[in-house]
Design a protein around this motif. Structure first.
Motif, PDB file in Angstrom:
ATOM      1  N   GLY A  17      19.320  57.045  21.059  1.00 46.84           N
ATOM      2  CA  GLY A  17      18.382  56.087  21.632  1.00 46.84           C
ATOM      3  C   GLY A  17      18.760  55.746  23.056  1.00 46.84           C
ATOM      4  N   VAL A  18      17.749  55.626  23.919  1.00 48.81           N
ATOM      5  CA  VAL A  18      17.950  55.366  25.342  1.00 48.81           C
ATOM      6  C   VAL A  18      17.079  54.179  25.751  1.00 48.81           C
ATOM      7  CG1 VAL A  18      17.614  56.298  27.677  1.00 48.81           C
ATOM      8  CG2 VAL A  18      18.461  57.783  25.856  1.00 48.81           C
ATOM      9  N   LEU A  19      17.612  53.317  26.580  1.00 45.75           N
ATOM     10  CA  LEU A  19      16.836  52.267  27.231  1.00 45.75           C
ATOM     11  C   LEU A  19      16.639  52.684  28.681  1.00 45.75           C
ATOM     12  CD1 LEU A  19      18.586  49.061  25.820  1.00 45.75           C
ATOM     13  CD2 LEU A  19      16.457  50.124  25.038  1.00 45.75           C
ATOM     14  N   ALA A  20      15.402  52.836  29.105  1.00 39.44           N
ATOM     15  CA  ALA A  20      15.118  53.364  30.433  1.00 39.44           C
ATOM     16  C   ALA A  20      14.183  52.427  31.178  1.00 39.44           C
ATOM     17  CB  ALA A  20      14.488  54.751  30.327  1.00 39.44           C
ATOM     18  N   GLY A  21      14.429  52.292  32.474  1.00 40.30           N
ATOM     19  CA  GLY A  21      13.570  51.478  33.313  1.00 40.30           C
ATOM     20  C   GLY A  21      13.598  51.998  34.739  1.00 40.30           C
ATOM     21  N   VAL A  22      12.787  51.405  35.591  1.00 42.10           N
ATOM     22  CA  VAL A  22      12.684  51.816  36.989  1.00 42.10           C
ATOM     23  C   VAL A  22      12.993  50.606  37.855  1.00 42.10           C
ATOM     24  CG1 VAL A  22      11.203  52.822  38.750  1.00 42.10           C
ATOM     25  CG2 VAL A  22      10.921  53.506  36.359  1.00 42.10           C
ATOM     26  N   ASP A  23      13.920  50.781  38.801  1.00 41.71           N
ATOM     27  CA  ASP A  23      14.282  49.632  39.635  1.00 41.71           C
ATOM     28  C   ASP A  23      13.323  49.492  40.822  1.00 41.71           C
ATOM     29  OD1 ASP A  23      15.042  51.446  41.634  1.00 41.71           O
ATOM     30  OD2 ASP A  23      17.175  51.292  41.182  1.00 41.71           O
ATOM     31  N   ALA A  24      13.560  48.503  41.644  1.00 41.92           N
ATOM     32  CA  ALA A  24      12.639  48.187  42.742  1.00 41.92           C
ATOM     33  C   ALA A  24      12.521  49.328  43.741  1.00 41.92           C
ATOM     34  CB  ALA A  24      13.108  46.914  43.448  1.00 41.92           C
ATOM     35  N   ALA A  25      13.577  50.150  43.837  1.00 46.54           N
ATOM     36  CA  ALA A  25      13.552  51.280  44.767  1.00 46.54           C
ATOM     37  C   ALA A  25      12.929  52.520  44.145  1.00 46.54           C
ATOM     38  CB  ALA A  25      14.965  51.584  45.239  1.00 46.54           C
ATOM     39  N   GLY A  26      12.516  52.414  42.890  1.00 46.35           N
ATOM     40  CA  GLY A  26      11.893  53.546  42.216  1.00 46.35           C
ATOM     41  C   GLY A  26      12.864  54.449  41.486  1.00 46.35           C
ATOM     42  N   ALA A  27      14.156  54.087  41.470  1.00 48.35           N
ATOM     43  CA  ALA A  27      15.153  54.909  40.772  1.00 48.35           C
ATOM     44  C   ALA A  27      15.131  54.602  39.281  1.00 48.35           C
ATOM     45  CB  ALA A  27      16.541  54.650  41.338  1.00 48.35           C
ATOM     46  N   VAL A  28      15.326  55.635  38.493  1.00 48.46           N
ATOM     47  CA  VAL A  28      15.349  55.488  37.042  1.00 48.46           C
ATOM     48  C   VAL A  28      16.747  55.099  36.597  1.00 48.46           C
ATOM     49  CG1 VAL A  28      15.131  56.719  34.842  1.00 48.46           C
ATOM     50  CG2 VAL A  28      13.452  57.096  36.663  1.00 48.46           C
ATOM     51  N   ASP A  29      16.820  54.067  35.782  1.00 48.73           N
ATOM     52  CA  ASP A  29      18.096  53.598  35.254  1.00 48.73           C
ATOM     53  C   ASP A  29      18.084  53.779  33.740  1.00 48.73           C
ATOM     54  OD1 ASP A  29      20.645  51.880  35.645  1.00 48.73           O
ATOM     55  OD2 ASP A  29      19.556  50.855  34.042  1.00 48.73           O
ATOM     56  N   VAL A  30      19.155  54.360  33.198  1.00 50.06           N
ATOM     57  CA  VAL A  30      19.210  54.584  31.754  1.00 50.06           C
ATOM     58  C   VAL A  30      20.500  54.002  31.194  1.00 50.06           C
ATOM     59  CG1 VAL A  30      17.815  56.690  31.866  1.00 50.06           C
ATOM     60  CG2 VAL A  30      20.297  56.865  31.954  1.00 50.06           C
ATOM     61  N   ALA A  31      20.419  53.617  29.938  1.00 46.15           N
ATOM     62  CA  ALA A  31      21.588  53.142  29.199  1.00 46.15           C
ATOM     63  C   ALA A  31      21.376  53.470  27.733  1.00 46.15           C
ATOM     64  CB  ALA A  31      21.774  51.631  29.399  1.00 46.15           C
ATOM     65  N   GLY A  32      22.460  53.529  27.009  1.00 46.12           N
ATOM     66  CA  GLY A  32      22.346  53.746  25.574  1.00 46.12           C
ATOM     67  C   GLY A  32      21.734  52.546  24.888  1.00 46.12           C
ATOM     68  N   ASP A  33      20.953  52.789  23.854  1.00 44.13           N
ATOM     69  CA  ASP A  33      20.299  51.717  23.101  1.00 44.13           C
ATOM     70  C   ASP A  33      21.231  51.269  21.980  1.00 44.13           C
ATOM     71  OD1 ASP A  33      18.725  50.046  21.605  1.00 44.13           O
ATOM     72  OD2 ASP A  33      17.030  51.429  21.414  1.00 44.13           O
ATOM     73  N   HIS A  36      19.868  51.540  18.359  1.00 44.78           N
ATOM     74  CA  HIS A  36      19.511  52.812  17.734  1.00 44.78           C
ATOM     75  C   HIS A  36      20.657  53.275  16.843  1.00 44.78           C
ATOM     76  CE1 HIS A  36      18.082  56.871  17.071  1.00 44.78           C
ATOM     77  NE2 HIS A  36      16.947  56.558  17.675  1.00 44.78           N
ATOM     78  N   PRO A  37      20.392  53.563  15.575  1.00 46.09           N
ATOM     79  CA  PRO A  37      21.477  53.881  14.640  1.00 46.09           C
ATOM     80  C   PRO A  37      22.165  55.209  14.914  1.00 46.09           C
ATOM     81  CG  PRO A  37      19.334  54.091  13.572  1.00 46.09           C
ATOM     82  CD  PRO A  37      19.079  53.467  14.896  1.00 46.09           C
ATOM     83  N   SER A  38      21.556  56.118  15.671  1.00 46.61           N
ATOM     84  CA  SER A  38      22.189  57.411  15.906  1.00 46.61           C
ATOM     85  C   SER A  38      23.362  57.320  16.867  1.00 46.61           C
ATOM     86  CB  SER A  38      21.171  58.414  16.444  1.00 46.61           C
ATOM     87  OG  SER A  38      20.201  58.719  15.473  1.00 46.61           O
ATOM     88  N   ASN A  39      23.271  56.459  17.869  1.00 43.98           N
ATOM     89  CA  ASN A  39      24.323  56.406  18.895  1.00 43.98           C
ATOM     90  C   ASN A  39      24.894  55.019  19.134  1.00 43.98           C
ATOM     91  OD1 ASN A  39      21.661  55.923  20.023  1.00 43.98           O
ATOM     92  ND2 ASN A  39      22.605  55.930  22.044  1.00 43.98           N
ATOM     93  N   ARG A  40      24.220  53.960  18.658  1.00 44.46           N
ATOM     94  CA  ARG A  40      24.746  52.596  18.769  1.00 44.46           C
ATOM     95  C   ARG A  40      25.170  52.264  20.196  1.00 44.46           C
ATOM     96  NH1 ARG A  40      28.769  53.669  13.697  1.00 44.46           N
ATOM     97  NH2 ARG A  40      27.203  53.823  12.045  1.00 44.46           N
ATOM     98  N   GLY A  41      24.358  52.704  21.150  1.00 48.60           N
ATOM     99  CA  GLY A  41      24.605  52.378  22.547  1.00 48.60           C
ATOM    100  C   GLY A  41      25.361  53.427  23.328  1.00 48.60           C
ATOM    101  N   ARG A  42      25.966  54.394  22.667  1.00 50.69           N
ATOM    102  CA  ARG A  42      26.716  55.432  23.379  1.00 50.69           C
ATOM    103  C   ARG A  42      25.772  56.486  23.946  1.00 50.69           C
ATOM    104  NH1 ARG A  42      32.036  56.505  23.403  1.00 50.69           N
ATOM    105  NH2 ARG A  42      33.452  55.210  22.165  1.00 50.69           N
ATOM    106  N   LEU A  43      26.152  57.077  25.070  1.00 50.43           N
ATOM    107  CA  LEU A  43      25.470  58.242  25.620  1.00 50.43           C
ATOM    108  C   LEU A  43      26.524  59.204  26.134  1.00 50.43           C
ATOM    109  CD1 LEU A  43      22.495  56.830  27.750  1.00 50.43           C
ATOM    110  CD2 LEU A  43      22.359  57.923  25.515  1.00 50.43           C
ATOM    111  N   CYS A  44      26.274  60.492  26.007  1.00 41.73           N
ATOM    112  CA  CYS A  44      27.147  61.463  26.646  1.00 41.73           C
ATOM    113  C   CYS A  44      26.809  61.510  28.128  1.00 41.73           C
ATOM    114  CB  CYS A  44      27.004  62.835  25.995  1.00 41.73           C
ATOM    115  SG  CYS A  44      25.494  63.732  26.440  1.00 41.73           S
ATOM    116  N   VAL A  45      27.563  62.293  28.896  1.00 48.81           N
ATOM    117  CA  VAL A  45      27.353  62.316  30.336  1.00 48.81           C
ATOM    118  C   VAL A  45      25.972  62.861  30.685  1.00 48.81           C
ATOM    119  CG1 VAL A  45      28.452  64.579  30.653  1.00 48.81           C
ATOM    120  CG2 VAL A  45      28.384  62.951  32.547  1.00 48.81           C
ATOM    121  N   LYS A  46      25.456  63.804  29.903  1.00 45.88           N
ATOM    122  CA  LYS A  46      24.109  64.329  30.196  1.00 45.88           C
ATOM    123  C   LYS A  46      23.065  63.232  30.016  1.00 45.88           C
ATOM    124  CE  LYS A  46      24.429  67.905  27.344  1.00 45.88           C
ATOM    125  NZ  LYS A  46      25.861  67.929  26.998  1.00 45.88           N
TER     126      LYS A  46
END
Length: 901
Positions: A17-33, A36-46
Motif C-alpha cells: 500500500g502506498v500513500l501518494a500526493g502532489v506538493d505545491a511544486a507539482g512533485a509527487v510524494d509517496v510513503a508507505g501506507d 495496508h496489511p501487506s506492508n504496514r507502512g514499509r516500502l522498498c527503495v523502488k
C-alpha cells in the motif's frame, strides 16, 4: 501538499500500500501506507522512489500511426481506433479468429485484463490471449492446478512470521521482494530458521542459517529426495494423506527411482551431504514450515515439476492450511494474480474456469451472453510469436510489455514483428524496442493515473487509485479495448462506464454457477475463487474498497489461508501428489558453450527500466549491464574483471562488464534482464536466452542457457556526464543512466578518435556561445579529459583512458550539484581524481538514503561499529527497506577481519 490518496505499488507482487500526493511544486510524494496489511507502512527503495518516475519525459501522449512513408505520425483517436478495428476485422474475416492475438502484461489492472479476455475469447472467438506473466509465474499456476485443482496460493504473509522454518527456493527475496523479506527477518529474530536454496550466494543466502548452492536445474532431485526422507523417517500425516489426498504411491515410486539415497542426491545437486541432511532434518523437525519459491523454480523447462515436488513435501507432512505452513509462490508482477483470475493466460477462462471443459465454456458464455466462446486453448507466449513469424497470426495487439527485450530468443520476436501485417501497441512509453515495430501506438494511462484493482501474491485485492490527471490524450486500457469492441460490432457486451462496472461483472462471474450441480439442470462448477460479496458494490463502495483476500465470505470478509477444512478444488475434494521424474535442463552446457547462464533482477531496477530508468536514486547501485563470473571461469575465458566481454549463445549475444560478485558457482554466469536499446548499445539478455519451454506450463528456461564468454577488445574506456541528453555517437559500447541533475554515460570504442578534442567538442556541445572549455590530452599515456562549463557551472565532461580505471563517478556526480566550480575542482577534473580534501563516498550501498561504501567503511572504522543495526543508527543506511543489510553485514565483517590482521 494535496490530500494523500491510498493506492498500491506498481512493482512486484507483494502489493504494498502506498500513500501518494502532489506538493505545491507539482512533485509527487509517496510513503508507505501503515494501514495496508501487506506492508504496514514499509516500502522498498523502488516503491519509495516512485515519485521520481511520474514525469512525462518519453511518454506516449497521443495516438500515432505509421504512414505510407514508413514514419510514425500523430493521429486522432477515431482514426487510430478505426484502423485497429478494421485491421482486426479484416484479418478475422479473411483468416479466422485465430489469426489475431493479444499479448498483455501483469502491469495491467484486473479490469483491463477482464475486457481483453472477454473480447478475445467471448466475442472474437480466439484464446490467443497471453501475458508476460507466462514468463514468470505460469509454472506455479500449472503446479497449483495439478495439486489443488485450481490456481490457488494456500497461505498469506502472516504465515512467514508464524513459521518455525522458512525455506526460500530460487528466490533472492532480499532484493526482489524486500518488504516480504523483512517479515522473514522478523521471524528469524524470533527464533525461526531460514534456509536459502540457490546456485548463487545472494543477499538472501547471506542472511540465512543454511545456504544450499545446488547445481542449476537440480531442484526436483532435491525435493524428491526430501519426499523420500520424510516418508522413510515417518514424517507423514497419515490421517491427512489417507483422507484428503491421492497419488502418494506413484509420487514415491518416481522419487525413489533417482532420489532415494541422500548421498546420491547430494552428488547430483552438487552440495555437501552434511548440508543436505541438515536441511532435510530441519524440514522434518519443524511442524510450521513455509517454502517460498519464485523464478528460480518457475523459469525452467521443468518448472512445473519442480513446484509440484515442493508441494508434494508439504502434502505428505500435512503442512498446509494451518498458520505458519504451506508452499508459497511469490509473484513477480503487481497483477499477475489478478490476470490469472480473469483468464489472462491462453489456456484459461475467466473466473478460474478451464478452456478445455465444455461445462466451463458454457458457464462463461452464458454469463456473458456472448455470440461465441473460444473452443480450445490459445497460443502461449513463445509459441504466439512463433506463429506471428510464420504468418499464422497476422494482427497482434501488445499492451504494456516489451517482448523484443523480455522474450527468450528475442531477436526472433523482433523478426516476427517486422513481418506482421498489423502490430498495435498500447503503452505509456513512446520509444521501446517493441514500439519501434508498431503500426499503431495508443497512449495508455500509467501508475498514478489508472483506476482499478490488483491482486497480490497472497490473494489480496487492493485498489490502485488515480492522484494525477491523465496526460495528453492518454486513456485507460479498458476504455481503449471497449472502444475497439464497439467498432467491431460488440457494443452490447462492452457498455462499461468505468472500472467499477467491469469489476462487479468480474465478481459476479466468480459467483455465477459456483456450486455443485443443482436440480435446475444448468451447468455449474465449484471454484474457490469467489468474489460474490463484491458483485453488487456501489460506485462509492468500490472507491472505498479496502484490501481483502479472496475467497470472500457472504459478509464480505476475506480468507487469510486456504485448505483449513482439508477440502481441495479437485472433483473428489482431494489434493493430488504429482509423480515427478527429475530431469536435467533442456540444453546442456558443452565444449563450445561451457557456462550455464542464469538471468534475473538487480536490486533497484524493474523489468526493462521504462519506469525505474527515470529514477536517479535507482540508477546508482547497478549502473550498467554486467556478467557475473567465477574468477576461474573468467581466467579460462580470457576476460578480466572491470573489462568488457561478449556473452554468446546459439541464439544471440550481448556485451557487458565483467564482475566477480563472490557468490557464483564455477561453471555458471549471471546477467541481469533490465537493459535494452534505450539504455545500452547491446545488452538485451533476452536475445541470447534459449527458447526451451516447460512442456506443461510453456514457461521458458531463463535460468540455464549454455553460453561462452569472450573478450570484447576496445582501445579505450570512458565515462561522460551531461546536463542534457547527448546525441547518439558511433560507439562500440555505451550505456546511459539518469542522475539527479545529469545523464551519465559509460562508453568504449575499438579505435581512438583521430582528434579527441574535435570529437569531444562536437559531442559535448563545446561550441555553444557560453561554453568554457577545459581539456587535457596525453596520447602516449592513453588519456584524454575534457570539461565544458557555462558561467562557472559544469555542464558536461568526458574522460577517456586506455584502461578501465576512470575517475570516481560519485565524485563527478557531486560536482553537478554545485552552482560554481572552484579552481581546485577544475584542476582536479583535468587531473582525473578528486582534490585531496574531497572524500569519495564510494559506490552507493543504501539507495534509500544514498550512503556510499567508503562512507560506511569509514564509519565502521571510526565508530567501532559491530552490527548492521549500529551502522543504521549512525548513517541511516539499511533503515528503510533493508535490502542493503546483507551488504552492511559483509562490510562490518570485512572491517573487523582487516583489523585483526
Amino acid at each position: 501538499m494535496s490530500a494523500r490518496v491510498a493506492t498500491t505499488c506498481p512493482y512486484c507482487g507483494v502489493g504494498c500500500g502506498v500513500l501518494a500526493g502532489v506538493d505545491a511544486a507539482g512533485a509527487v510524494d509517496v510513503a508507505g501506507d501503515p494501514r495496508h496489511p501487506s506492508n504496514r507502512g514499509r516500502l522498498c527503495v523502488k516503491g519509495a522512489a516512485l515519485g521520481e518516475t511520474t514525469d512525462l519525459r518519453g511518454r506516449l501522449l497521443h495516438p500515432r500511426m505509421r504512414g505510407a512513408d514508413g514514419g510514425m505520425h500523430q493521429a486522432s483517436w477515431d482514426a487510430a481506433l478505426d484502423r485497429v478495428a478494421s485491421g482486426f476485422r479484416r484479418v478475422v474475416d479473411e483468416h479466422g479468429p485465430d489469426a489475431v492475438a493479444f499479448y498483455v502484461s501483469g502491469q495491467l489492472l484486473t479490469e483491463d485484463y477482464y475486457v481483453v479476455n472477454k473480447l478475445a475469447k467471448g466475442y472474437l472467438g480466439t484464446a490467443n490471449v497471453d501475458t508476460n506473466s507466462r514468463l514468470c509465474m505460469s509454472s506455479a499456476v500449472a503446479a497449483h492446478r495439478r495439486a489443488f485443482g485450481e490456481d490457488l496460493v494456500p497461505g498469506c504473509y502472516e504465515d512467514l512470521e508464524q513459521a518455525e522454518l522458512v525455506v526460500l527456493v530460487g528466490s533472492n527475496t532480499a532484493w526482489c521482494h524486500p518488504v516480504v523479506f523483512q517479515r522473514i527477518v522478523k521471524a528469524r529474530e524470533g527464533g525461526a530458521k531460514l534456509v536459502a536454496i540457490d546456485p548463487r550466494l545472494t543477499a538472501t543466502g547471506e542472511s540465512a542459517d543454511l545456504h544450499l548452492p545446488l547445481r542449476p536445474g537440480t531442484d526436483a532431485w532435491l525435493f524428491n529426495g526430501l519426499l523420500m526422507f520424510l516418508f522413510q523417517h515417518g514424517v507423514m500425516d497419515v490421517g491427512f494423506v489417507d483422507a484428503h489426498t491421492r497419488g502418494l504411491n506413484a509420487a514415491l515410486a518416481a522419487a525413489g527411482a533417482d532420489a532415494g539415497d541422500p548421498a546420491q542426491v547430494a552428488r547430483i545437486c552438487g552440495v555437501q551431504l552434511a548440508d543436505l541432511l541438515a536441511f532435510y532434518r530441519l524440514f522434518a523437525r519443524h511442524e510450521r514450515v513455509v517454502t517460498v519459491f519464485s523464478q528460480g523454480v518457475n523459469q525452467s523447462s521443468s518448472g512445473t515439476d519442480k513446484a509440484n515436488a515442493i508441494i508434494n513435501c508439504h502434502l505428505i507432512a500435512g503442512r498446509l492450511g494451518r498458520p505458519g505452513t504451506g508452499p508459497f509462490s511469490l509473484t513477480g508482477q503487481p497483477n499477475a494474480m489478478g490476470g490469472r483470475e480473469v483468464g489472462g493466460l491462453a489456456n484459461m477462462l475467466a473466473a478460474h474456469m478451464e478452456l478445455d471443459d465444455p461445462v466451463h465454456r458454457a458457464i462463461v458464455q452464458g454469463y456473458w451472453s456472448s455470440p461465441r466462446i473460444a473452443a480450445k486453448p490459445g497460443l502461449k507466449a513463445v509459441a504466439l510469436f512463433d506463429a506471428v513469424l510464420e504468418g499464422k497470426v497476422r494482427a497482434l495487439w501488445i499492451m504494456g510489455t516489451n517482448p523484443v527485450v523480455s522474450l527468450p530468443d528475442a531477436d526472433r520476436a523482433r523478426r516476427a514483428l517486422e513481418g506482421c501485417e498489423l502490430v498495435v501497441c498500447s503503452d505509456i512509453v513512446e520509444r521501446t524496442d517493441t514500439t519501434a515495430h508498431a503500426h499503431v501506438l495508443l497512449p495508455a494511462l500509467g501508475w498514478g493515473e489508472k483506476d482499478g484493482t490488483v491482486t497480490s501474491s497472497e490473494r489480496r485485492i487492493s485498489r490502485q487509485r488515480p492522484f494525477l490527471p491523465a496526460p495528453g490524450e492518454a486513456r485507460a486500457d479498458w476504455s481503449i479495448v471497449c472502444e475497439v469492441a464497439r467498432r467491431l460490432g460488440f457494443a452490447d457486451g462492452f457498455r462499461f462506464e468505468g472500472p467499477r462496472d467491469i469489476f462487479v461483472e468480474h465478481a459476479g462471474l466468480t459467483a455465477w454457477r459456483n456450486q455443485a450441480p443443482g436440480g435446475d439442470g444448468m451447468p455449474a462448477a465449484r471454484r474457490l475463487l469467489h468474489l460474490g460479496a463484491l458483485a453488487s458494490l456501489t460506485p462509492a463502495a468500490y472507491d472505498a474498497l479496502e484490501p481483502v483476500q479472496w475467497p470472500l465470505r457472504a459478509d464480505g470478509t476475506g480468507t487469510a489461508r486456504l485448505f483449513a477444512d482439508r477440502s481441495f478444488a479437485h472433483a473428489a475434494g482431494r489434493a493430488r501428489f504429482v509423480a515427478v521424474s527429475a530431469r536435467a535442463p533442456g540444453n546442456a552446457v558443452e565444449r563450445e558453450y561451457p557456462l550455464a547462464l542464469n538471468t534475473g533482477r538487480v536490486r533497484d531496477q524493474w523489468h526493462t527500466m521504462t519506469r525505474t530508468g527515470k529514477s536517479p536514486r535507482l540508477a546508482v547501485y547497478a549502473s550498467e549491464p554486467f556478467v557475473d563470473m567465477h574468477p576461474h571461469d573468467a581466467l579460462r575465458s580470457g576476460v578480466r574483471e572491470g573489462e568488457l566481454a561478449r556473452v554468446r549463445s546459439r541464439w544471440g549475444s550481448m556485451v557487458a562488464r565483467v564482475r566477480h560478485g563472490g557468490g557464483i558457482l564455477a561453471g555458471t554466469a549471471f546477467a541481469p534482464i533490465h537493459w535494452n536499446g534505450q539504455f545500452a548499445s547491446d545488452a538485451r539478455v533476452g536475445g541470447l536466452v534459449n527458447p526451451v519451454l516447460d512442456p506443461v506450463s510453456g514457461q521458458p528456461e531463463f535460468k540455464h542457457t549454455p553460453v561462452r564468454v569472450e573478450p570484447f577488445p576496445v582501445r579505450w574506456y570512458g565515462c561522460a556526464f551531461s546536463r542534457d541528453d547527448l546525441p547518439a555517437a558511433p560507439l562500440d559500447y555505451w550505456t546511459a543512466i539518469r542522475g539527479e541533475r545529469f545523464l551519465r554515460y559509460e562508453i568504449a570504442h575499438r579505435e581512438w578518435p583521430r582528434d579527441c578534442g574535435a570529437w569531444a567538442r562536437a559531442w559535448l556541445g563545446a561550441h555553444a556561445a557560453d561554453a568554457d572549455w577545459l581539456e587535457h590530452a596525453d596520447r602516449d599515456a592513453g588519456v584524454y579529459r575534457a570539461v565544458r562549463l557555462a558561467q562557472g557551472r559544469i555542464e558536461a565532461c568526458v574522460f577517456l583512458s586506455a584502461r578501465p580505471a576512470l575517475p570516481p563517478r560519485p565524485w563527478l556526480a557531486g560536482l553537478f550539484a554545485r552552482d560554481r566550480l572552484e579552481e581546485a575542482d577544475r584542476a582536479a577534473l583535468l587531473a582525473g581524481e578528486p582534490p585531496g580534501g574531497d572524500v569519495d563516498p564510494g559506490p552507493v550501498v543504501c539507495a534509500c538514503f544514498g550512503v556510499g561504501r567508503n562512507t560506511i567503511r569509514e564509519a565502521i572504522r571510526a565508530g567501532t561499529l559491530d552490527t548492521p543495526s549500529q551502522v543504521t543508527a549512525a548513517l541511516r543506511a539499511g533503515g528503510n527497506c533493508g535490502s542493503c543489510i546483507p551488504e552492511l553485514r559483509r562490510l562490518v565483517t570485512e572491517a573487523h577481519a582487516g583489523s585483526d590482521t
